[in-house]
Design a protein around this motif. Structure first.
Motif, PDB file in Angstrom:
ATOM      1  N   GLU A 266     -33.330 -22.884 -32.866  1.00  0.00           N
ATOM      2  CA  GLU A 266     -34.211 -21.824 -32.372  1.00  0.00           C
ATOM      3  C   GLU A 266     -35.160 -21.353 -33.462  1.00  0.00           C
ATOM      4  N   GLU A 267     -34.626 -21.140 -34.667  1.00  0.00           N
ATOM      5  CA  GLU A 267     -35.463 -20.678 -35.769  1.00  0.00           C
ATOM      6  C   GLU A 267     -36.533 -21.709 -36.135  1.00  0.00           C
ATOM      7  N   HIS A 270     -39.239 -21.508 -33.532  1.00  0.00           N
ATOM      8  CA  HIS A 270     -39.787 -20.162 -33.341  1.00  0.00           C
ATOM      9  C   HIS A 270     -41.077 -19.953 -34.129  1.00  0.00           C
ATOM     10  N   GLY A 276     -43.902 -19.956 -29.878  1.00  0.00           N
ATOM     11  CA  GLY A 276     -42.627 -20.023 -30.580  1.00  0.00           C
ATOM     12  C   GLY A 276     -41.502 -19.337 -29.842  1.00  0.00           C
ATOM     13  N   GLY A 277     -41.771 -18.146 -29.302  1.00  0.00           N
ATOM     14  CA  GLY A 277     -40.732 -17.407 -28.578  1.00  0.00           C
ATOM     15  C   GLY A 277     -40.249 -18.147 -27.350  1.00  0.00           C
ATOM     16  N   ALA A 280     -38.191 -21.163 -28.410  1.00  0.00           N
ATOM     17  CA  ALA A 280     -36.864 -20.759 -28.871  1.00  0.00           C
ATOM     18  C   ALA A 280     -35.944 -20.497 -27.686  1.00  0.00           C
TER      19      ALA A 280
END
Length: 313
Positions: A266-267, A270, A276-277, A280
């Motif tokens: 996820e990171e 992101h 990115g959100g 993620a």
């Protein structure tokens, strides 16, 4: 005397503000708890219309009402007291029980996936309509639907309880009651609309208006597609929710590896500019669904190897 009266009124105003804030907090917590149970709610909504398929049109709504009352009774009279006792005296059991229910969700989802690929269609209880007439047959059919609902309702309430476990006793109780009522009304309200959609469509096809006739034909033609879409969404939602609960549960119980891998993934995505959100969230969702499918497939394989799990098709 007047000072005392104004002081009393001021105290009442403070209590009223506190009560309003408590209501807002309870409403927000109930909303969060209901949202967390969305995956099971979708499956519950997808499953129930299949129980009334084949019944006379005038009997559909009374049967749905009977199932809805049974569902609410399941939640308020049986599941809620057990959940409150659990959270009050053995909260450490909440995560293992939640993971047990999640494993069942994964099993149900994987079995439906297997049924589609093997052309067997999953559980008979979910797919076989009851077409027999008579009050006894209706009671038997409703009882079967309520039994299936009990399992789904238990998982909904445990998921909701996990979201409000930090609340004190009375707010927790009120929130769970609100969740039970809201979810039951929402599920069976939508179910009632779905099962009557074809009847409404047939009625519109007999109108003089050409537009009304087109809408009516669209509703009739869309009913099977809607049920199929709900079934697919419900399957994916079960795998996603079940896998996500298992992912978080293993981390809570001390096995941090799986959650750590997903969190790092996820990171990594992101940081993508603009999306990115979303990426993620999609990464976590896909990983959870994959975990759910793997765990569910293992359980399906074990169940089908056991003597009582073998099915003759």
């Amino acid at each position: 005397m007047s000072a005392g009266l104004f002081g009393l009124l001021d105290d009442v105003a403070v209590l009223a503000r506190l009560a309003a804030a408590s209501v807002d907090d309870i409403g927000a917590a109930a909303g969060r708890a209901t949202a967390k149970a969305a995956g099971v709610v979708v499956d519950d909504t997808a499953v129930t219309p299949q129980y009334v398929h084949g019944l006379a049109a005038e009997r559909e709504l009374p049967i749905i009402k009977r199932i809805a009352i049974g569902s609410l009774r399941n939640k308020l009279l049986f599941i809620l007291p057990a959940a409150m006792l659990l959270s009050q005296f053995a909260p450490w059991l909440l995560t293992p029980l939640l993971m047990l229910g999640a494993t069942y969700l994964c099993y149900e989802g994987a079995e439906k996936v297997w049924g589609r690929f093997s052309k067997h269609g999953g559980h008979a209880a979910h797919s076989a309509p009851v077409t027999a007439a008579g009050e006894d047959a209706e009671k038997q059919m409703a009882a079967g639907a309520i039994r299936t609902d009990f399992i789904l309702s238990a998982e909904i309430m445990v998921i909701a309880l996990n979201e409000v476990a930090s609340e004190s006793f009375w707010p927790r109780l009120i929130i769970l009651i609100v969740v039970a009522i809201v979810i039951t009304v929402a599920v069976y309200g939508v179910v009632a609309a779905i099962v009557k959609m074809d009847d409404i469509g047939l009625g519109l096809t007999q109108r003089a208006s050409r537009f009304g006739q087109r809408v009516g034909r669209g509703l009739v033609a869309g009913m099977p597609k809607l049920l199929a879409a709900l079934s697919t969404i419900g399957t994916v939602a079960m795998l996603w929710v079940g896998g996500h609960i298992l992912l978080l549960g293993t981390d809570t119980l001390g096995w941090h590896g799986p959650y750590g891998l997903v969190h790092h993934a996820e990171e990594w995505v992101h940081h993508v500019a603009g999306v990115g959100g979303v990426l993620a969230w999609l990464t976590n969702t896909a990983a959870s669904a994959l975990i759910g499918l793997i765990v569910g497939a293992v359980v399906v394989a074990v169940v089908h190897l056991l003597p009582f799990g073998r099915k003759d098709h």
